[in-house]
Design a protein around this motif. Structure first.
Motif, PDB file in Angstrom:
ATOM      1  N   HIS A  18     -40.058   8.596  -5.003  1.00 28.90           N
ATOM      2  CA  HIS A  18     -41.343   8.714  -5.661  1.00 28.90           C
ATOM      3  C   HIS A  18     -42.256   9.433  -5.158  1.00 28.90           C
ATOM      4  CE1 HIS A  18     -38.991   5.079  -6.782  1.00 28.90           C
ATOM      5  NE2 HIS A  18     -39.655   5.143  -7.859  1.00 28.90           N
ATOM      6  N   THR A  19     -42.175  10.405  -4.349  1.00 31.94           N
ATOM      7  CA  THR A  19     -43.005  11.346  -3.591  1.00 31.94           C
ATOM      8  C   THR A  19     -42.702  12.904  -4.448  1.00 31.94           C
ATOM      9  OG1 THR A  19     -43.508  10.184  -1.688  1.00 31.94           O
ATOM     10  CG2 THR A  19     -43.854  12.516  -1.541  1.00 31.94           C
ATOM     11  N   ARG A  20     -43.748  13.771  -4.342  1.00 30.48           N
ATOM     12  CA  ARG A  20     -43.570  14.853  -4.817  1.00 30.48           C
ATOM     13  C   ARG A  20     -44.267  15.779  -3.815  1.00 30.48           C
ATOM     14  NH1 ARG A  20     -46.278  19.172  -7.549  1.00 30.48           N
ATOM     15  NH2 ARG A  20     -44.935  20.575  -8.624  1.00 30.48           N
ATOM     16  N   ILE A  21     -43.620  16.926  -3.226  1.00 30.84           N
ATOM     17  CA  ILE A  21     -44.198  18.037  -2.679  1.00 30.84           C
ATOM     18  C   ILE A  21     -43.966  19.235  -3.411  1.00 30.84           C
ATOM     19  CG2 ILE A  21     -44.259  18.995  -0.437  1.00 30.84           C
ATOM     20  CD1 ILE A  21     -43.130  16.844   0.877  1.00 30.84           C
ATOM     21  N   GLY A  22     -44.930  19.790  -3.904  1.00 33.86           N
ATOM     22  CA  GLY A  22     -45.182  20.982  -4.768  1.00 33.86           C
ATOM     23  C   GLY A  22     -45.893  22.228  -4.545  1.00 33.86           C
ATOM     24  N   PHE A  23     -45.923  23.163  -5.210  1.00 36.22           N
ATOM     25  CA  PHE A  23     -46.717  24.280  -4.956  1.00 36.22           C
ATOM     26  C   PHE A  23     -46.996  25.139  -6.527  1.00 36.22           C
ATOM     27  CE2 PHE A  23     -42.373  25.243  -4.600  1.00 36.22           C
ATOM     28  CZ  PHE A  23     -42.257  26.620  -5.386  1.00 36.22           C
ATOM     29  N   VAL A  24     -48.019  25.905  -6.264  1.00 39.04           N
ATOM     30  CA  VAL A  24     -48.329  26.594  -7.361  1.00 39.04           C
ATOM     31  C   VAL A  24     -48.803  27.874  -6.748  1.00 39.04           C
ATOM     32  CG1 VAL A  24     -49.750  26.931  -9.491  1.00 39.04           C
ATOM     33  CG2 VAL A  24     -49.485  24.755  -8.691  1.00 39.04           C
ATOM     34  N   ALA A  25     -48.130  28.931  -7.534  1.00 36.71           N
ATOM     35  CA  ALA A  25     -48.591  30.385  -7.042  1.00 36.71           C
ATOM     36  C   ALA A  25     -48.592  31.227  -8.210  1.00 36.71           C
ATOM     37  CB  ALA A  25     -47.518  31.130  -6.384  1.00 36.71           C
ATOM     38  N   ARG A  26     -49.421  32.177  -8.155  1.00 37.96           N
ATOM     39  CA  ARG A  26     -49.841  33.214  -9.293  1.00 37.96           C
ATOM     40  C   ARG A  26     -48.768  33.998  -9.624  1.00 37.96           C
ATOM     41  NH1 ARG A  26     -53.031  32.782 -13.380  1.00 37.96           N
ATOM     42  NH2 ARG A  26     -54.594  31.732 -12.125  1.00 37.96           N
ATOM     43  N   TYR A 134     -39.063  -5.063  -4.947  1.00 40.28           N
ATOM     44  CA  TYR A 134     -38.453  -5.273  -3.823  1.00 40.28           C
ATOM     45  C   TYR A 134     -39.310  -5.935  -2.443  1.00 40.28           C
ATOM     46  CZ  TYR A 134     -35.484  -2.566  -6.935  1.00 40.28           C
ATOM     47  OH  TYR A 134     -34.971  -1.806  -7.956  1.00 40.28           O
ATOM     48  N   GLY A 135     -40.354  -6.040  -2.635  1.00 43.34           N
ATOM     49  CA  GLY A 135     -41.122  -6.872  -1.674  1.00 43.34           C
ATOM     50  C   GLY A 135     -41.767  -5.707  -0.653  1.00 43.34           C
ATOM     51  N   ASN A 136     -41.549  -4.363  -0.972  1.00 41.54           N
ATOM     52  CA  ASN A 136     -42.064  -3.458  -0.076  1.00 41.54           C
ATOM     53  C   ASN A 136     -43.641  -3.022  -0.253  1.00 41.54           C
ATOM     54  OD1 ASN A 136     -39.611  -2.580   0.939  1.00 41.54           O
ATOM     55  ND2 ASN A 136     -39.115  -1.820  -1.029  1.00 41.54           N
ATOM     56  N   LEU A 137     -44.323  -3.244   0.537  1.00 42.06           N
ATOM     57  CA  LEU A 137     -45.765  -2.580   0.502  1.00 42.06           C
ATOM     58  C   LEU A 137     -45.990  -1.114   0.591  1.00 42.06           C
ATOM     59  CD1 LEU A 137     -48.867  -3.152   0.356  1.00 42.06           C
ATOM     60  CD2 LEU A 137     -48.819  -3.085   2.862  1.00 42.06           C
ATOM     61  N   ARG A 138     -46.418  -0.592  -0.774  1.00 43.88           N
ATOM     62  CA  ARG A 138     -46.588   0.760  -0.787  1.00 43.88           C
ATOM     63  C   ARG A 138     -48.024   1.190  -0.948  1.00 43.88           C
ATOM     64  NH1 ARG A 138     -42.185   3.486  -3.151  1.00 43.88           N
ATOM     65  NH2 ARG A 138     -40.328   2.189  -3.366  1.00 43.88           N
ATOM     66  N   VAL A 139     -48.228   2.602  -0.240  1.00 41.32           N
ATOM     67  CA  VAL A 139     -49.510   3.181  -0.433  1.00 41.32           C
ATOM     68  C   VAL A 139     -49.397   4.495  -1.429  1.00 41.32           C
ATOM     69  CG1 VAL A 139     -50.687   1.874   1.365  1.00 41.32           C
ATOM     70  CG2 VAL A 139     -49.434   4.100   1.743  1.00 41.32           C
ATOM     71  N   GLY A 140     -50.444   4.974  -1.938  1.00 36.84           N
ATOM     72  CA  GLY A 140     -50.327   6.134  -2.528  1.00 36.84           C
ATOM     73  C   GLY A 140     -51.285   7.125  -2.190  1.00 36.84           C
ATOM     74  N   LEU A 141     -51.206   8.394  -2.146  1.00 38.31           N
ATOM     75  CA  LEU A 141     -51.984   9.276  -1.686  1.00 38.31           C
ATOM     76  C   LEU A 141     -51.786  10.562  -2.743  1.00 38.31           C
ATOM     77  CD1 LEU A 141     -51.671   9.161   2.159  1.00 38.31           C
ATOM     78  CD2 LEU A 141     -53.839   8.211   0.863  1.00 38.31           C
ATOM     79  N   GLU A 142     -52.872  11.295  -3.146  1.00 34.60           N
ATOM     80  CA  GLU A 142     -52.738  12.696  -3.825  1.00 34.60           C
ATOM     81  C   GLU A 142     -53.614  13.468  -3.043  1.00 34.60           C
ATOM     82  OE1 GLU A 142     -53.823  11.884  -7.792  1.00 34.60           O
ATOM     83  OE2 GLU A 142     -51.980  10.748  -8.314  1.00 34.60           O
ATOM     84  N   GLY A 143     -53.156  14.720  -2.561  1.00 35.35           N
ATOM     85  CA  GLY A 143     -53.859  15.800  -2.186  1.00 35.35           C
ATOM     86  C   GLY A 143     -53.369  17.130  -2.558  1.00 35.35           C
ATOM     87  N   SER A 144     -54.332  18.203  -2.091  1.00 36.16           N
ATOM     88  CA  SER A 144     -53.760  19.457  -2.102  1.00 36.16           C
ATOM     89  C   SER A 144     -54.675  20.532  -1.233  1.00 36.16           C
ATOM     90  CB  SER A 144     -53.839  20.031  -3.724  1.00 36.16           C
ATOM     91  OG  SER A 144     -55.389  20.211  -4.116  1.00 36.16           O
ATOM     92  N   VAL A 145     -53.839  21.446  -0.905  1.00 36.57           N
ATOM     93  CA  VAL A 145     -54.800  22.536  -0.071  1.00 36.57           C
ATOM     94  C   VAL A 145     -54.282  23.859  -0.461  1.00 36.57           C
ATOM     95  CG1 VAL A 145     -52.872  22.576   1.714  1.00 36.57           C
ATOM     96  CG2 VAL A 145     -55.401  23.345   2.453  1.00 36.57           C
ATOM     97  N   THR A 146     -55.231  24.861  -0.342  1.00 36.09           N
ATOM     98  CA  THR A 146     -54.699  26.270  -0.848  1.00 36.09           C
ATOM     99  C   THR A 146     -54.484  26.890   0.471  1.00 36.09           C
ATOM    100  OG1 THR A 146     -55.875  26.060  -2.927  1.00 36.09           O
ATOM    101  CG2 THR A 146     -55.367  28.468  -2.203  1.00 36.09           C
TER     102      THR A 146
END
Length: 183
Positions: A18-26, A134-146
């Motif tokens: 449920h986590t995505r580590i992605g990128f964008v390039a020209r 399932y009883g798991n505590l989840r936290v969500g974060l979204e971010g980006s850096v160039t």
């Protein structure tokens, strides 16, 4: 029901499904190529009372790069780009966490690509928390850096006939994080 920031204090692991580590390039000066890394591990310690005492680390397998085009992905794994056989891991280790508002955090850390380490600062939005079925505590974060890929020794390029280059220098790294609190 949402937990308070103080109740979130604890140790977490990234949920890779449920986590995505992605990128964008020209590409070719006219369009963008998007991709992601599918193999990674991450841990964090969140301190809700004093976010500056929070820590985190992510290790990404360079060979897991995926843009949806296998020939391009194979090229990205070579020495022209990530040199995955010789530098299998891309790492990020947080060195400072700053709370900017109730939902905005600035995380500074050391990003290492191809054995070159540079400090980067990633602005994250805290998107919430919930207890899953399932009883798991989840936290969500979204971010980006160039970042500049050249800063990490990723310099391969090809000139275009009409001017410009095939691959842009700037790469946006994107993080959509679901982390699970450990008991």
């Amino acid at each position: 029901m949402s937990a308070s920031l103080t109740e979130l204090t604890g140790d977490y692991v990234l949920d890779p499904t449920h986590t995505r580590i992605g990128f964008v390039a020209r590409h070719a000066m006219v369009t963008k190529v998007r991709g992601a890394f599918h193999q990674f591990e991450g841990t964090a310690h969140l301190d809700g009372a004093d976010p500056s005492r929070s820590t985190g680390e992510v290790v990404i397998k360079a060979a897991s790069i995926d843009t949806g085009v296998e020939q391009r992905d194979q090229h990205l794994r070579t020495n022209d780009f990530l040199d995955a056989p010789n530098f299998p891991d891309i790492t990020f280790r947080a060195t400072a966490v700053e709370k900017r508002s109730d939902s905005d955090y600035r995380v500074t850390g050391d990003l290492t690509i191809k054995d070159t380490t540079r400090s980067v600062t990633i602005d994250f939005e805290y998107t919430g928390n919930a207890v899953d079925p399932y009883g798991n505590l989840r936290v969500g974060l979204e971010g980006s850096v160039t970042i500049s890929r050249k800063d990490y020794g990723v310099t391969w390029n090809a000139a275009l006939e009409g001017g410009g280059v095939l691959v842009g220098d700037k790469v946006v790294l994107e993080f959509d994080v679901s982390a699970i609190k450990q008991a």
